[in-house]
Design an enzyme around this catalytic site. Structure first.
Site, PDB file in Angstrom:
ATOM      1  N   GLN A  16       4.796  37.271 -63.834  1.00 21.25           N
ATOM      2  CA  GLN A  16       6.114  36.741 -64.216  1.00 21.25           C
ATOM      3  C   GLN A  16       6.097  35.500 -65.119  1.00 21.25           C
ATOM      4  OE1 GLN A  16      10.239  35.033 -62.203  1.00 21.25           O
ATOM      5  NE2 GLN A  16       8.742  35.895 -60.851  1.00 21.25           N
ATOM      6  N   SER A  17       5.235  34.526 -64.824  1.00 23.30           N
ATOM      7  CA  SER A  17       5.360  33.241 -65.525  1.00 23.30           C
ATOM      8  C   SER A  17       5.127  33.397 -67.039  1.00 23.30           C
ATOM      9  CB  SER A  17       4.388  32.213 -64.940  1.00 23.30           C
ATOM     10  OG  SER A  17       3.056  32.625 -65.160  1.00 23.30           O
ATOM     11  N   LEU A  71      -6.253  47.274 -74.442  1.00 24.17           N
ATOM     12  CA  LEU A  71      -7.501  46.736 -74.984  1.00 24.17           C
ATOM     13  C   LEU A  71      -8.349  46.230 -73.828  1.00 24.17           C
ATOM     14  CD1 LEU A  71      -8.904  45.937 -77.704  1.00 24.17           C
ATOM     15  CD2 LEU A  71      -7.797  43.706 -77.484  1.00 24.17           C
ATOM     16  N   THR A  73     -11.027  43.864 -73.097  1.00 22.79           N
ATOM     17  CA  THR A  73     -11.687  42.733 -73.778  1.00 22.79           C
ATOM     18  C   THR A  73     -13.078  42.462 -73.219  1.00 22.79           C
ATOM     19  OG1 THR A  73     -10.558  41.263 -72.258  1.00 22.79           O
ATOM     20  CG2 THR A  73      -9.542  41.559 -74.408  1.00 22.79           C
ATOM     21  N   PHE A  96      -3.968  34.030 -66.958  1.00 20.51           N
ATOM     22  CA  PHE A  96      -4.990  34.555 -66.061  1.00 20.51           C
ATOM     23  C   PHE A  96      -5.362  33.493 -65.031  1.00 20.51           C
ATOM     24  CE2 PHE A  96      -6.314  37.088 -69.936  1.00 20.51           C
ATOM     25  CZ  PHE A  96      -5.851  38.291 -69.437  1.00 20.51           C
ATOM     26  N   LYS A 135      -5.900  30.385 -57.413  1.00 20.78           N
ATOM     27  CA  LYS A 135      -4.926  31.364 -57.914  1.00 20.78           C
ATOM     28  C   LYS A 135      -3.586  31.035 -57.270  1.00 20.78           C
ATOM     29  CE  LYS A 135      -7.846  35.391 -58.631  1.00 20.78           C
ATOM     30  NZ  LYS A 135      -8.032  36.820 -58.312  1.00 20.78           N
ATOM     31  N   VAL A 136      -2.540  31.180 -58.019  1.00 20.74           N
ATOM     32  CA  VAL A 136      -1.234  30.746 -57.504  1.00 20.74           C
ATOM     33  C   VAL A 136      -0.138  31.748 -57.856  1.00 20.74           C
ATOM     34  CG1 VAL A 136       0.559  28.981 -57.802  1.00 20.74           C
ATOM     35  CG2 VAL A 136      -1.803  28.282 -57.486  1.00 20.74           C
ATOM     36  N   GLY A 246      25.634  11.905 -57.320  1.00 22.43           N
ATOM     37  CA  GLY A 246      26.440  10.775 -56.868  1.00 22.43           C
ATOM     38  C   GLY A 246      27.765  11.181 -56.242  1.00 22.43           C
ATOM     39  N   GLN A 247      28.150  12.441 -56.376  1.00 22.11           N
ATOM     40  CA  GLN A 247      29.425  12.913 -55.826  1.00 22.11           C
ATOM     41  C   GLN A 247      29.132  13.888 -54.697  1.00 22.11           C
ATOM     42  OE1 GLN A 247      32.122  11.614 -57.225  1.00 22.11           O
ATOM     43  NE2 GLN A 247      31.291  10.870 -59.169  1.00 22.11           N
TER      44      GLN A 247
HETATM   45  N1  COA Z   1      -9.492  43.590 -70.394  1.00 18.87           N
HETATM   46  C1  COA Z   1     -10.492  43.296 -69.553  1.00 18.87           C
HETATM   47  N2  COA Z   1     -10.329  42.536 -68.458  1.00 18.87           N
HETATM   48  C2  COA Z   1      -9.104  42.059 -68.210  1.00 18.87           C
HETATM   49  C3  COA Z   1      -8.017  42.327 -69.056  1.00 18.87           C
HETATM   50  C4  COA Z   1      -8.254  43.143 -70.199  1.00 18.87           C
HETATM   51  N3  COA Z   1      -7.279  43.450 -71.035  1.00 18.87           N
HETATM   52  N4  COA Z   1      -6.922  41.719 -68.527  1.00 18.87           N
HETATM   53  C5  COA Z   1      -7.305  41.093 -67.413  1.00 18.87           C
HETATM   54  N5  COA Z   1      -8.635  41.301 -67.219  1.00 18.87           N
HETATM   55  C6  COA Z   1      -9.456  40.791 -66.128  1.00 18.87           C
HETATM   56  C7  COA Z   1      -9.592  39.301 -66.151  1.00 18.87           C
HETATM   57  O1  COA Z   1     -10.502  38.902 -67.116  1.00 18.87           O
HETATM   58  C8  COA Z   1     -10.070  39.024 -64.740  1.00 18.87           C
HETATM   59  O2  COA Z   1     -11.463  39.302 -64.657  1.00 18.87           O
HETATM   60  P1  COA Z   1     -12.532  38.271 -63.979  1.00 18.87           P
HETATM   61  O3  COA Z   1     -12.053  38.093 -62.580  1.00 18.87           O
HETATM   62  O4  COA Z   1     -13.806  39.021 -64.096  1.00 18.87           O
HETATM   63  O5  COA Z   1     -12.495  37.018 -64.731  1.00 18.87           O
HETATM   64  C9  COA Z   1      -9.360  40.120 -63.931  1.00 18.87           C
HETATM   65  O6  COA Z   1      -8.823  41.021 -64.890  1.00 18.87           O
HETATM   66  C10 COA Z   1      -8.236  39.645 -63.037  1.00 18.87           C
HETATM   67  O7  COA Z   1      -7.422  38.680 -63.681  1.00 18.87           O
HETATM   68  P2  COA Z   1      -6.716  37.563 -62.815  1.00 18.87           P
HETATM   69  O8  COA Z   1      -5.905  36.703 -63.683  1.00 18.87           O
HETATM   70  O9  COA Z   1      -7.745  36.906 -61.962  1.00 18.87           O
HETATM   71  O10 COA Z   1      -5.722  38.466 -61.933  1.00 18.87           O
HETATM   72  P3  COA Z   1      -5.490  38.487 -60.364  1.00 18.87           P
HETATM   73  O11 COA Z   1      -4.619  39.677 -60.143  1.00 18.87           O
HETATM   74  O12 COA Z   1      -6.733  38.422 -59.589  1.00 18.87           O
HETATM   75  O13 COA Z   1      -4.656  37.151 -60.079  1.00 18.87           O
HETATM   76  C11 COA Z   1      -2.843  35.597 -60.439  1.00 18.87           C
HETATM   77  C12 COA Z   1      -3.294  37.056 -60.420  1.00 18.87           C
HETATM   78  C13 COA Z   1      -1.401  35.571 -60.925  1.00 18.87           C
HETATM   79  C14 COA Z   1      -2.917  35.017 -59.022  1.00 18.87           C
HETATM   80  C15 COA Z   1      -3.748  34.779 -61.396  1.00 18.87           C
HETATM   81  O14 COA Z   1      -3.781  35.416 -62.633  1.00 18.87           O
HETATM   82  C16 COA Z   1      -3.309  33.335 -61.584  1.00 18.87           C
HETATM   83  O15 COA Z   1      -3.498  32.485 -60.697  1.00 18.87           O
HETATM   84  N6  COA Z   1      -2.743  33.031 -62.764  1.00 18.87           N
HETATM   85  C17 COA Z   1      -2.354  31.678 -63.128  1.00 18.87           C
HETATM   86  C18 COA Z   1      -1.097  31.246 -62.434  1.00 18.87           C
HETATM   87  C19 COA Z   1       0.051  32.168 -62.657  1.00 18.87           C
HETATM   88  O16 COA Z   1       0.461  32.424 -63.765  1.00 18.87           O
HETATM   89  N7  COA Z   1       0.610  32.614 -61.538  1.00 18.87           N
HETATM   90  C20 COA Z   1       1.898  33.241 -61.538  1.00 18.87           C
HETATM   91  C21 COA Z   1       1.882  34.638 -61.813  1.00 18.87           C
HETATM   92  S1  COA Z   1       3.560  35.133 -61.930  1.00 18.87           S
END
Ligand code: COA
Length: 414
Positions: A16-17, A71, A73, A96, A135-136, A246-247
């Site tokens: 979402q963010s 893609l 990456t 991420f 992670k958050v 204040g109100q």
């Molecule tokens: N190609 C290859 N790998 C990809 C990719 C792509 N197109 N897109 C994502 N990935 C990989 C990432 O590199 C990561 O790999 P790694 O763990 O080997 O580094 C993996 O996918 C998972 O990404 P991640 O961001 O860790 O996702 P998650 O589902 O584990 O965690 C969150 C989700 C939201 C908790 C985390 O992304 C986060 O804390 N983000 C920052 C705060 C934030 O925005 N939170 C609010 C979300 S609304």
């Protein structure tokens, strides 16, 4: 012409963010290229689905006006394509988990090397400090940023808000950072890093509660429901429905509250409108009575003031009460349910609530751009299907020929 026409965004966001931020930039006219992992894409495509096998509302409502390229990456050709996308984009946006982009091989230093003009924008849960690797998600940020400890009632637990101040709030902060950096680049010709921590964003939105923390050292917070009979401790307490300004303000019941959980009105006893309010609720006697006719004498008796207002609002629907009080300049407004907001003709007319068509799910409602620019009106277009624009972007943006596209596909890079 749209305000951000000609700006190309490499959108590595998910959930979402980050998507909130890039959706706003897309509404302002930027070309937003959403990069998604082949096969799955943004995880929200499949979360909280209301209809089987189609993109969820969670995804569609946060990814309007974007193009989608799949893609990987982490594959060699994927890295190569990603590098070329960095070369030809103005902004990279990602949210991420901490360190994920570096682990892909794209640190800030490397990104700058590839394109010194790029603006690299990130959302993380926390800034540098003890929690920087965490992670958050939304509610963690609301708790860590001061939202939860100051929301709810004094005798209840910390409470999170329905408004997504951690995710969408931080996305808004990030969008402002990006356009500011684009403006600075006009003069310096250099990109820069834009970082927003969700904890910081929530705390920024809770600014008045840090104000109250400091006021507490100088005596009780007189506008809080704890005054005069409750107890204040050493931190800003939860204020229930008190106004925070204040109100004095509070939520009162209206006609029909027994059946309708949202038959309530928020009403503010603004000093300037006190006479009108007293007359409207048939308490003209207050105006001559030294026990009631000044803000300072009323302050310790606010509960009784709102009880008297409620006796009157219980005889009116929330809409009738709003109409009567607004007509005499008393600040007030109905508690509106999501159903009422979805059906509100005024919000439809301004495009704040829009109906969007989608090829696999059909029509759905969304929130349009709440920021209205007179020279850059927003038109809400449906979210892309996973990888819908992969070939188009590889061909038109990167100039790849059919053989190169086929090679990338056979490696699983796209
Ligand atoms: N190609 C290859 N790998 C990809 C990719 C792509 N197109 N897109 C994502 N990935 C990989 C990432 O590199 C990561 O790999 P790694 O763990 O080997 O580094 C993996 O996918 C998972 O990404 P991640 O961001 O860790 O996702 P998650 O589902 O584990 O965690 C969150 C989700 C939201 C908790 C985390 O992304 C986060 O804390 N983000 C920052 C705060 C934030 O925005 N939170 C609010 C979300 S609304």
């Amino acid at each position: 012409m749209k305000a951000l026409e000609g700006v190309r965004i490499l959108d590595m966001t998910h959930v979402q963010s980050g998507p909130t931020c890039t959706q706003l930039l897309a509404w302002f006219g930027a070309d937003v290229i959403k990069v998604e992992r082949p096969g799955t894409g943004d995880p929200t495509r499949g979360q909280l689905r209301d209809i089987p096998d189609v993109d969820s509302l969670y995804f569609t409502m946060l990814n309007h006006n974007k193009r989608s390229i799949t893609l990987n990456t982490k594959r060699d050709q994927g890295k190569e394509i990603f590098t070329r996308l960095i070369q030809c984009c103005d902004v990279l946006v990602e949210n991420f988990a901490p360190g994920a982009l570096d682990r892909m091989g794209f640190s800030w230093e490397r990104i700058q090397q590839i394109n010194p003009r790029i603006i690299s924008a990130s959302v993380k849960g926390f800034g540098p400090g003890p929690y920087e690797d965490s992670k958050v998600y939304e509610n963690v940020a609301q708790c860590a940023g001061g939202g939860a400890s100051t929301t709810g009632f004094d005798d209840g637990p910390p409470t999170v808000a329905g408004a997504q101040i951690g995710d969408s709030g931080t996305g808004l902060h990030l969008a402002l950072g990006i356009v500011t950096a684009l403006f600075q680049r006009e003069k310096t010709d250099r990109g820069q890093r834009v970082e927003c921590a969700m904890q910081d964003g929530v705390l920024n939105l809770c600014r008045v509660k840090l104000r109250d923390q400091q006021r507490l050292a100088h005596g009780p917070l007189k506008e809080y429901p704890q005054y005069p009979n409750g107890t204040f401790h050493d931190a800003t307490p939860r204020a229930g429905n008190a106004s925070g300004g204040g109100q004095p303000g509070w939520i009162v019941k209206c006609k029909g509250w027994e059946e309708d959980p949202n038959a309530y009105l928020y009403v503010i006893v603004q000093e300037a409108a006190f006479k009108s309010l007293a007359r409207a609720i048939h308490r003209e006697d207050w105006l001559e009575d030294p026990e009631w006719n000044t803000a300072s004498v009323r302050l310790p008796k606010l509960e009784q003031v709102f009880d008297e207002i409620e006796k009157w609002t219980l005889t009116k629907t929330k809409f009738e009460a709003t109409q009567i009080l607004s007509a005499v300049d008393v600040p007030c407004g109905p508690v509106l349910s999501m159903k009422e907001l979805a059906e509100d003709p005024a919000l439809r007319a301004t495009g704040t609530v829009v109906e969007v068509d989608h090829p696999t799910r059909g029509p759905y409602l969304s929130v349009g751009n709440p920021i209205k620019l007179s020279d850059s009106p927003s038109q809400v277009k449906r979210s892309p299907l996973l990888g819908e624009h992969t070939d188009e972007i590889l061909r038109d943006v990167l100039g790849m020929d059919a053989a190169a596209v086929a090679a990338a596909k056979s490696e699983g890079a796209v």
